[in-house]
Design a protein around this motif. Structure first.
Motif, short mmCIF file in Angstrom:
data_model
loop_
_atom_site.label_atom_id
_atom_site.label_comp_id
_atom_site.label_asym_id
_atom_site.label_seq_id
_atom_site.Cartn_x
_atom_site.Cartn_y
_atom_site.Cartn_z
N PRO A 59 0.82 -1.22 0.00
CA PRO A 59 0.00 0.00 0.00
C PRO A 59 0.86 1.27 0.00
CG PRO A 59 -0.09 -1.11 2.14
CD PRO A 59 0.63 -2.02 1.22
N ILE A 61 2.56 4.72 0.85
CA ILE A 61 3.00 5.44 2.04
C ILE A 61 3.11 6.89 1.59
CG2 ILE A 61 4.87 5.67 3.72
CD1 ILE A 61 5.46 2.60 2.90
N VAL A 62 2.18 7.72 2.04
CA VAL A 62 1.94 9.01 1.40
C VAL A 62 2.51 10.18 2.20
CG1 VAL A 62 0.14 10.62 0.69
CG2 VAL A 62 -0.13 8.17 0.24
N THR A 65 6.51 13.24 5.74
CA THR A 65 6.67 12.91 7.16
C THR A 65 6.18 11.50 7.44
OG1 THR A 65 4.57 13.99 7.69
CG2 THR A 65 6.55 15.30 7.96
N VAL A 66 5.13 11.07 6.74
CA VAL A 66 4.64 9.69 6.93
C VAL A 66 5.71 8.70 6.46
CG1 VAL A 66 2.86 8.03 6.27
CG2 VAL A 66 2.22 10.39 6.76
N GLU A 69 8.48 8.61 9.08
CA GLU A 69 8.16 7.78 10.25
C GLU A 69 8.27 6.29 9.89
OE1 GLU A 69 7.68 8.88 13.27
OE2 GLU A 69 7.43 11.01 12.88
N TYR A 70 7.78 5.95 8.70
CA TYR A 70 7.85 4.56 8.26
C TYR A 70 9.32 4.10 8.18
CZ TYR A 70 7.30 0.37 5.42
OH TYR A 70 7.36 -0.93 4.95
N GLU A 73 10.76 3.53 11.57
CA GLU A 73 10.27 2.31 12.22
C GLU A 73 10.84 1.04 11.58
OE1 GLU A 73 6.07 4.39 13.54
OE2 GLU A 73 6.07 2.98 11.87
N PRO A 89 11.63 10.69 23.61
CA PRO A 89 10.41 11.34 23.09
C PRO A 89 10.50 12.86 22.97
CG PRO A 89 9.82 9.56 24.57
CD PRO A 89 11.31 9.67 24.64
N LEU A 90 11.07 13.55 23.96
CA LEU A 90 11.11 15.01 23.87
C LEU A 90 12.07 15.47 22.78
CD1 LEU A 90 10.93 16.16 27.59
CD2 LEU A 90 9.29 16.71 25.78
N ARG A 92 12.74 13.69 20.09
CA ARG A 92 12.02 13.37 18.85
C ARG A 92 11.02 14.48 18.52
NH1 ARG A 92 12.52 7.85 17.48
NH2 ARG A 92 10.41 7.49 16.70
N ALA A 93 10.36 15.00 19.57
CA ALA A 93 9.37 16.06 19.35
C ALA A 93 10.03 17.31 18.75
CB ALA A 93 8.66 16.41 20.65
N ARG A 96 10.84 16.59 15.12
CA ARG A 96 9.60 16.61 14.32
C ARG A 96 9.08 18.03 14.14
NH1 ARG A 96 7.87 11.56 17.57
NH2 ARG A 96 8.07 9.86 16.05
#
Lengths: 230, 230
Positions: A59, A61-62, A65-66, A69-70, A73, A89-90, A92-93, A96
């Motif tokens: 499928p 991957i559009v 940024t999507v 992330e893919y 991962e 996490p902070l 990464r924020a 992003r």
């Protein structure tokens, strides 16, 4: 095998290409002119935007940024200290936030206008919106660019890389946008030496080379576009 | 403790509030009028956009999708089958595509215009862009809304929830946008029964309740706004 629907003058596409380059991922690159709204392309992405990535014809991957992330991962997670998103996490924020700043805000306030007026309109049919450039859009984009360069310069001055001590998506997002603006000769580098120094560093990375050899038909880049020391 | 700078008529803020509601997270909510460009707020987010989230007065987590990723990494990961992003990378990519579709494309083609013209301009000073609504912007937004409702109806018809078999960020993003449009009486529900059925399901969730009790001064919602069966 990865497949990427892209356009050489799409900054969002360049971002994904830089990520793939940094991770040493091979991919098949398919050039798409999104304004032609090709039926098969719309089936992949009804928003008709670039880039669109596929893995093993799975499928779609559009979007940049999507796709980013893919790739984090499925690839980044195995890259240890070469991972382009930090672990915490902070942190990464913050990466992003800046990735969105460049691919979203800078793109929609500057790059998109200049590319549309100076490049795409030459290639578009009159139906699709082709025609002579709109001087007021170009003027507005250039005025916005000054503010963005100042912010970029400030980031480059205060940090090793734009989002912190390590190269990250934020740098690749900014570099993707700036590489197109630089091709078009739109960047007054002499006014922002810290930004220039950062760009020289990122421009000399192997992941950047494919971008430097591309040409838009009928529109050669400024002479310093390929120079690593400019 | 989480802190969220938001505005009741900011769809991106509503998205984060719905995520926090679904995860049962308490937070302190601070209303911000971003067009006032308050100095302390600009220090948190130089883009002057909402929402901005903070955890224990740490660094700013800026924007709905960045906050969504942060909450997935720090909360969602412990939620098992209530997690709002699926586990598999390709499924995550589809949820993220639709989340961006609603918070990005639908917002910038529809919600942002209608809220600006019908709500914010009443509250803004003339300096900040206040004044009478622009009828042509409203007309364009309403025309765009039709296409978005058709796409939403198609998704609601073909899947249990918008991105697949489980409730996800995609549903909360769409619901955040639609809840504002519904407040303003902009949605011709009778034309898209599958979309209406989906919205009734999501509207009856406890996470939705706080949104239904809010009022904009001088602008009451349409009569069916709070009705779960409308």
């Amino acid at each position: 095998m990865l497949k990427l629907h892209h356009h050489p003058m799409s900054a969002a596409s360049r971002f994904v290409r830089l990520v793939l380059g940094e991770y040493g991922e091979r991919a098949e690159y398919l050039e798409e002119r999104p304004w032609e709204k090709r039926r098969d392309f719309l089936a992949l992405n009804p928003a008709a935007t670039l880039p669109v990535m596929l893995e093993d014809d799975g499928p779609a991957i559009v979007g940049a940024t999507v796709a980013g992330e893919y790739l984090d991962e499925t690839r980044g997670v195995f890259q240890r200290d070469k991972r382009l998103l930090p672990e915490k996490p902070l942190e990464r924020a913050e990466v992003r936030r800046l990735t969105e700043w460049f691919l979203g805000k800078l793109d929609s306030e500057v790059t998109r206008y200049l590319v549309r007026e100076r490049v795409f309109k030459l290639e578009m049919s009159a139906d699709a919106g082709g025609g002579p450039p709109d001087a007021s859009a170009i003027r507005a984009a250039r005025a916005n660019l000054k503010h963005h360069l100042r912010y970029l310069g400030w980031l480059a001055e205060s940090r090793d890389w734009l989002a912190g001590p390590r190269l990250s998506y934020a740098d690749l997002a900014a570099a993707a946008e700036l590489s197109i603006l630089d091709y078009l000769g739109e960047i007054p580098w002499e006014k922002e030496p810290a930004a220039k120094d950062w760009y020289m560093r990122i421009k000399s990375r192997p992941s950047f080379r494919p971008l430097l050899t591309e040409r838009v038909r009928g529109l050669p880049p400024v002479h310093h576009y390929v120079q690593l020391d400019f």
